[in-house]
Design an enzyme around this catalytic site. Structure first.
Site, PDB file in Angstrom:
ATOM      1  CG  ASP A 106      -2.335   0.392   1.169  1.00 41.12           C
ATOM      2  OD1 ASP A 106      -2.444   1.458   0.329  1.00 41.12           O
ATOM      3  OD2 ASP A 106      -3.197  -0.335   1.459  1.00 41.12           O
ATOM      4  CG  ASP A 208      -5.113   5.548   0.973  1.00 44.48           C
ATOM      5  OD1 ASP A 208      -5.846   4.331   1.063  1.00 44.48           O
ATOM      6  OD2 ASP A 208      -5.186   6.412   1.476  1.00 44.48           O
ATOM      7  CD  GLU A 271      -9.093   3.734  -1.556  1.00 46.73           C
ATOM      8  OE1 GLU A 271     -10.015   3.547  -0.783  1.00 46.73           O
ATOM      9  OE2 GLU A 271      -8.412   4.732  -1.095  1.00 46.73           O
ATOM     10  CG  HIS A 333      -8.857  -1.677   4.386  1.00 50.14           C
ATOM     11  ND1 HIS A 333      -8.732  -1.968   3.079  1.00 50.14           N
ATOM     12  CD2 HIS A 333      -8.525  -0.696   4.749  1.00 50.14           C
ATOM     13  CE1 HIS A 333      -8.384  -0.851   2.580  1.00 50.14           C
ATOM     14  NE2 HIS A 333      -8.064  -0.051   3.725  1.00 50.14           N
ATOM     15  CG  ASP A 334     -11.582   1.372   3.615  1.00 51.19           C
ATOM     16  OD1 ASP A 334     -11.205   1.351   4.887  1.00 51.19           O
ATOM     17  OD2 ASP A 334     -10.841   1.890   2.625  1.00 51.19           O
TER      18      ASP A 334
HETATM   19  C1  NOJ Z   1      -8.721   4.842   2.189  1.00 47.72           C
HETATM   20  C2  NOJ Z   1      -8.269   3.651   2.867  1.00 47.72           C
HETATM   21  O1  NOJ Z   1      -8.795   2.193   2.304  1.00 47.72           O
HETATM   22  C3  NOJ Z   1      -8.739   3.750   4.174  1.00 47.72           C
HETATM   23  O2  NOJ Z   1      -8.903   2.530   4.997  1.00 47.72           O
HETATM   24  C4  NOJ Z   1      -8.192   5.076   4.665  1.00 47.72           C
HETATM   25  O3  NOJ Z   1      -8.709   5.347   6.133  1.00 47.72           O
HETATM   26  C5  NOJ Z   1      -8.446   6.157   4.053  1.00 47.72           C
HETATM   27  N1  NOJ Z   1      -7.931   5.949   2.690  1.00 47.72           N
HETATM   28  C6  NOJ Z   1      -7.226   7.344   4.318  1.00 47.72           C
HETATM   29  O4  NOJ Z   1      -5.908   6.934   4.094  1.00 47.72           O
END
Ligand code: NOJ
Length: 543
Positions: A106, A208, A271, A333-334
């Protein structure tokens, strides 16, 4: 082309392969502190090889105060002691490669930790040489924040700093100040960080939140969110119109790409939670390529119905620019786990969908076990998002719980108390028991991966007919003379769908009679099946 030729052939590893996302805190603890680490991941590589995935992506392992569990980086070229050392990382990388797999890190370019030395310098004085590495602005004459922008996790996106009285911008937590990507020195420093890992042999990066890299320099206020309704999280009050997806992002991605293209066969995944039409720009152009795989998150929010998924597949495939490679994601993970979104009965169907669509699938750890979101009591909450705006279901702890490896205390994840609770059903829902059960989701996932890898039509083939009839979604995958159909029954009842002269190669609900008599395929509740024609058909499978 035979599978063997294919594997040496025209497609890159990331086009042929399955990416497996590991949340390092939760995969395997090797030192008994209740938190997963790099040595733990190394211990479990044989499992990943057995499962058949081609690449692993690690959520951040860089040094971090962990305000956002690693997405607040305080050193881009190190490893946080919680996860181990640089030597542990090199060992993990070597062992991953030794097993024929790739490793993707990442990389968090939008913001650093507020404890990063760059930010400590930047905030020290208005004339510090690093001042312009971050986004500093004066207060409005009233003393209020420069505009109405909100951060993703609740609250104003500006924090006033006592030292100079100016505000700094942060799209996420105040502990995650945004870097100023209009400053060439920032770009150069971040490129150097990429080189550091590329030179060690890392196979790529998941970038990210790249849509957040730039904000409107005029700081125009955001308009109200037209979809906002009472009861929704206050973070959604305004549309983030002026905070995301500025065209300058594409230049930065092209710059990253120049860095990675200087090495052999490296991958960039991006992302950006955006509408599909906008995601396409993240592929870049032939002259200024962007990332190879801008994440396609649209299965996550899609209505779980045959017609909606069919429309999404057609729309996405239709939007892809020439030469660009698709990808699909069911969970991360989100976001709420797939087994919780669609229900345990549909988890296998969802896995078959993910692994048989055209494009690179990313599989989230433990989704191969059908793990559901784990209930987290208020005292157990660790996620800053939930802590800031409790009660709106924003919390991400339920999807970040430890991997259940076996039925022993703490599920073989740790010898200590795990940092988040285990799934309540870990005694039965764990790797060891599902490995031993030929009817488990784990075994199905493994069989699907193996089938796709040896079947060019499924691995890299194009689509034939894509259609939904009632609760059944059917799509064909084609490669030369090879033609397979995938039929998915989204309903809890038995259905019959036209599919003459065919043989089921693999079903989500176990073995069935080989040759299908007659002209109708019978699909049991929530059954997905991969089907091969037993005689040459014209114009597709469907009658
Ligand atoms: C996206 C990530 O997937 C998430 O977990 C994170 O909190 C935010 N970006 C901030 O970096």
């Amino acid at each position: 082309m035979t599978p063997a030729e294919l594997h040496n052939g025209d497609f890159a590893w990331w086009q042929r392969g399955v990416i497996y996302q590991i949340y390092p805190r939760s995969f395997q603890d090797s030192n008994g502190d209740g938190i997963g680490d790099l040595a733990g991941i190394t211990q479990r590589l044989d499992y990943l090889r057995w499962l058949g995935v081609d690449a692993i992506w690690l959520s951040p392992v860089n040094p971090s105060p962990m305000a956002d569990f690693g997405y607040d980086v305080s050193d881009y070229v190190g490893i946080d002691p919680i996860f181990g050392t640089l030597d542990d990382f090199d060992h993990l990388l070597a062992e991953t490669h030794r097993r024929g797999m790739k490793l993707i890190m990442d990389f968090v370019p939008n913001h650093t930790s507020d404890q990063h030395p760059w930010f400590l310098e930047s905030r020290a004085s208005a004339d510090n040489p690093k001042r312009d590495w971050y986004v500093w602005r004066d207060a409005r004459p009233s003393g209020a924040a420069p505009n109405n922008w909100l951060l993703e996790f609740g609250g104003p996106a500006w924090t006033r700093d006592e030292i100079t009285g100016q505000y700094y911008y942060h799209a996420y937590l105040p502990q995650q100040p945004d870097l100023n990507w209009r400053n060439p020195a920032v770009r150069e420093a971040m490129h150097q960080a990429l080189h550091f890992w590329l030179a060690r042999g890392v196979d790529g990066f998941r970038l990210d939140t790249v849509h957040h890299l730039f904000e409107d320099p005029d700081l125009t206020d955001n308009p109200p969110n037209p979809d906002f309704r009472p009861g929704m999280s206050p973070t959604l009050t305004f549309a983030r119109k002026h905070q995301v997806d500025l065209p300058e992002v594409q230049e930065v991605l092209a710059g990253f790409r120049r860095v990675t293209d200087a090495y052999d066969a490296r991958l960039l995944v991006g992302e950006a939670y955006l509408p599909l039409e906008k995601v396409m720009a993240y592929y870049g152009t032939p002259h200024a390529p962007g990332v190879q795989l801008p994440f396609n998150f649209h299965l996550i929010g899609a209505t779980w119905k045959a017609s909606a998924i069919g429309d999404l597949i057609t729309q996405y495939d239709g939007l892809l620019p020439p030469g660009c490679w698709p990808n699909w994601v069911l969970g991360n993970h989100d976001r709420t786990r797939i087994a919780s979104r669609v229900g345990a009965d549909s988890a296998a169907l969802a896995t078959m969908l993910l692994l048989t669509l055209r494009g690179t699938p990313t599989l989230y750890y433990a989704d191969e076990l059908g793990l559901a979101d784990v209930p987290i009591s208020p005292e157990q909450v660790r996620d800053p998002w939930e802590l800031r705006v409790p009660g709106f279901g924003s919390g991400r702890d339920p999807v970040r719980t430890p991997m259940p490896w076996d039925g022993s205390p703490h599920a073989g994840f740790t010898t200590a108390t795990p940092w988040l609770p285990l799934n309540g059903d870990f005694a039965v829902r764990n790797v060891e028991s599902q490995r031993a059960d030929a009817a488990s989701l784990l075994r199905l996932t493994r069989d699907l991966i193996a089938l796709c890898q040896r079947t060019p039509a499924l691995c890299v083939g194009g689509y034939g007919i894509i259609e939904s009839r009632g609760d059944v979604l059917t799509y064909e995958r084609l490669w030369g003379e090879q033609r397979l159909a995938i039929a998915l029954n989204f309903s809890g009842t038995t259905v019959y769908t036209p599919l003459p002269h065919s043989r089921v190669v693999l079903s989500t609900v176990g073995p069935r009679t080989a040759e299908l008599p007659g002209s109708l395929l019978c699909l049991r509740p929530f059954e997905g099946a991969i089907i091969e024609p037993t005689q040459q058909l014209h114009g597709g499978f469907s009658a």
